[in-house]
Design a protein around this motif. Structure first.
Motif, PDB file in Angstrom:
ATOM      1  N   LEU A 285       0.825  -1.210   0.000  1.00  0.00           N
ATOM      2  CA  LEU A 285       0.000   0.000   0.000  1.00  0.00           C
ATOM      3  C   LEU A 285       0.859   1.260   0.000  1.00  0.00           C
ATOM      4  N   GLN A 289       0.976   4.206  -2.969  1.00  0.00           N
ATOM      5  CA  GLN A 289       0.763   5.622  -2.660  1.00  0.00           C
ATOM      6  C   GLN A 289       1.948   6.469  -3.124  1.00  0.00           C
ATOM      7  N   TYR A 302      -5.546   7.128  -1.538  1.00  0.00           N
ATOM      8  CA  TYR A 302      -6.514   6.491  -0.642  1.00  0.00           C
ATOM      9  C   TYR A 302      -7.524   7.476  -0.068  1.00  0.00           C
ATOM     10  N   THR A 306     -10.865   5.579  -3.114  1.00  0.00           N
ATOM     11  CA  THR A 306     -10.472   4.285  -3.663  1.00  0.00           C
ATOM     12  C   THR A 306     -10.649   3.185  -2.623  1.00  0.00           C
ATOM     13  N   VAL A 308      -9.848  -0.712  -1.298  1.00  0.00           N
ATOM     14  CA  VAL A 308      -8.777  -1.712  -1.349  1.00  0.00           C
ATOM     15  C   VAL A 308      -9.327  -3.033  -0.847  1.00  0.00           C
ATOM     16  N   ILE A 328      -7.855   4.247   5.252  1.00  0.00           N
ATOM     17  CA  ILE A 328      -7.909   3.575   3.953  1.00  0.00           C
ATOM     18  C   ILE A 328      -9.192   2.747   3.887  1.00  0.00           C
TER      19      ILE A 328
END
Length: 523
Positions: A285, A289, A302, A306, A308, A328
């Motif tokens: 992650l 980013q 994030y 978005t 995940v 997130i």
């Protein structure tokens, strides 16, 4: 009598070939050629070449890249076979302008340019973004475990490798002793036997030196967990790991890919030398980013909404806490996710292997742990047969609960009349293998809510189920394309950095295919 067209193998012919015409628009080879010639910056390879004043003229990295990427797209990984294709295949000739790089040149290019390959991967990703192939709506993360160029027989802890070294020394001494006892060979057969014994001794001596050198120059490899226990090292490639898969145990790497939902573009590809995926989530992650910020796609991807997703292999308390603190939108279920869903209530009865034929003699119902008499005050446990089984200690699970474990002694369970209804594998007791029945009990039911509970609430919600349902359809086809169509079933290199470079090359091939099919490649 039938008539056929005449042919003559001794005739000569001159064929005029235009290499540019062989690269037809809409094909993968045309997309590779166009990208490398017009979109990608290959000056990143220049610092590796020091032949501006002296030395032999080198092959252009553009030529080598085109050859290797096209070969990977056809499932060809052998550098010798790639060289042969450059000599015989018209598409390879068109991409290489009728040059034939030696197989050692091709192999060295892949193994020595891991950093440059990662930079090219990012450039291709940027082209995908410019052509609108990235949706940034949902990212799916998963891993694909594959063997590497290392044998699992050379794996072990330092204690196990030390025992292996001692065993090799004893074998060498045994063969040398037998050799000295025979002053001379009396027959030709005995002479051949002595020659074979000498070759065996030399082979054992080389293995002994290999193990001894590793133990003297390396240190024990520690795991990633809180307890930092020693894990098995590998003499050939110590950055690889021993992993358990559905097809057995292998020595290799876990290729983790992060895939965008819109067109299944791989936005991140990394290789890890451990089978467990818990500790891979955070670096993946963070890399995504950092890459999106570096490429100017988003300063904080994030925070743009978005989602995940990842499977249960990535679920633990530390990862849930990280997702919560970083805000997130993650959806990672625990291993009890399906059992809480009413839609899957009858799944085991319908599809489970244990329930396909309940009438068969092989199926049996094991006595549950609830029929064992557990006393939490004295920490004792009595089995249904009246035997007191041994206390093994307490362990705290990742969900915050503390469980106490008990195990029956083999001498207790071997002759027990209830062993066929109690033990998972009663045959192991008869053959002096394994252990007795094992049970565990929760001794701490009251606890504070944790981050795993927060994730359970998210995943069990209607919105969470709808979002997580897309995970498999996003990432699994990528592995199917790379593994089945591109025939990648093992990594051919050694070392985490080199293996990651090869993994990124294959993911780059996948992304270029998406550009060829859905992008705007010039005609």
């Amino acid at each position: 009598m039938p008539r056929f067209k005449h042919y003559n193998y001794d005739q000569d012919a001159m064929v005029v070939i235009n290499y540019q015409e062989q690269l037809q628009p809409g094909t993968f080879e045309h997309a590779v050629h166009y990208l490398i010639e017009h979109k990608l910056d290959l000056t990143i390879f220049d610092p590796k070449y020091n032949n501006d004043a002296t030395g032999r003229v080198a092959y252009d990295p553009a030529i080598l890249l085109k050859i290797i990427l096209f070969a990977y797209s056809k499932g060809i990984t052998s550098s010798r076979e790639i060289q042969w294709c450059c000599e015989t295949n018209i598409i390879f000739k068109a991409l290489s302008c009728d040059t034939v790089p030696h197989f050692t040149t091709l192999a060295a290019f892949v193994s020595r340019h891991a950093d440059e390959i990662e930079a090219l991967f990012e450039q291709v990703l940027l082209v995908c973004h410019e052509q609108g192939l990235l949706g940034n709506e949902l990212f799916a993360i998963d891993g694909c475990k594959m063997s590497s160029n290392a044998a699992k027989e050379w794996s072990g802890t330092f204690k196990e490798l030390g025992e292996k070294r001692t065993k090799l020394r004893h074998l060498i001494q045994h063969h040398l002793k037998e050799h000295h006892q025979r002053d001379e060979a009396e027959t030709e057969a005995e002479l051949d036997r002595d020659i074979r014994r000498a070759k065996t001794t030399l082979s054992l001596d080389e293995s002994l030196k290999k193990v001894d050198r590793f133990l003297k120059t390396s240190s024990p490899r520690m795991g990633q967990g809180k307890r930092r226990k020693e894990v098995k090292s590998n003499i050939t490639d110590n950055e690889s790991g021993k992993m358990t898969t559905s097809k057995g145990t292998l020595q290799g790497y876990n290729g983790v890919a992060t895939v965008d939902k819109k067109h299944q573009i791989v936005i991140d590809a990394q290789a890890f030398g451990e089978g467990q995926e818990h500790h891979t989530l955070k670096p993946v992650l963070e890399t995504v980013q950092h890459r999106y910020k570096k490429l100017g796609i988003a300063d904080d991807i994030y925070q743009t909404g978005t989602n995940v997703t990842a499977d249960t292999g990535f679920a633990n308390e530390a990862n849930m806490q990280y997702l919560y603190e970083q805000e997130i939108n993650g959806y990672i279920p625990d291993n009890r996710f399906r059992s809480r869903d009413p839609k899957f209530a009858q799944q085991k009865d319908k599809y489970g292997k244990r329930h396909q034929n309940k009438a068969s003699s092989s199926w049996k119902k094991v006595i549950p742990a609830s029929e064992f008499q557990f006393d939490p005050m004295t920490m004792t446990c009595v089995c249904p047969a009246g035997e007191t089984i041994s206390y093994q200690g307490q362990r705290e699970a990742e969900n915050g609960k503390t469980r106490v474990h008990f195990e029956g002694r083999l001498l207790q369970c071997r002759h027990c009349p209830k062993k066929h209804q109690c033990m998972q594998n009663p045959a192991s007791a008869d053959h002096r293998k394994g252990s007795g029945r094992q049970v565990s009990f929760t001794i701490e039911n009251k606890r504070q809510p944790n981050y795993t509970d927060w994730m359970k609430h998210r995943v069990d919600s209607p919105q969470g189920k709808a979002i997580y349902s897309h995970r498999m359809s996003v990432v699994e086809p990528v592995f199917g394309n790379i593994g089945t169509n591109k025939k990648l079933n093992r990594f051919s290199l050694r070392g985490k950095k080199k293996v990651q470079g090869q993994w990124q090359l294959y993911c780059m091939v996948h992304n270029i295919e998406k550009l060829a099919n859905y992008g705007q490649m010039a005609a």
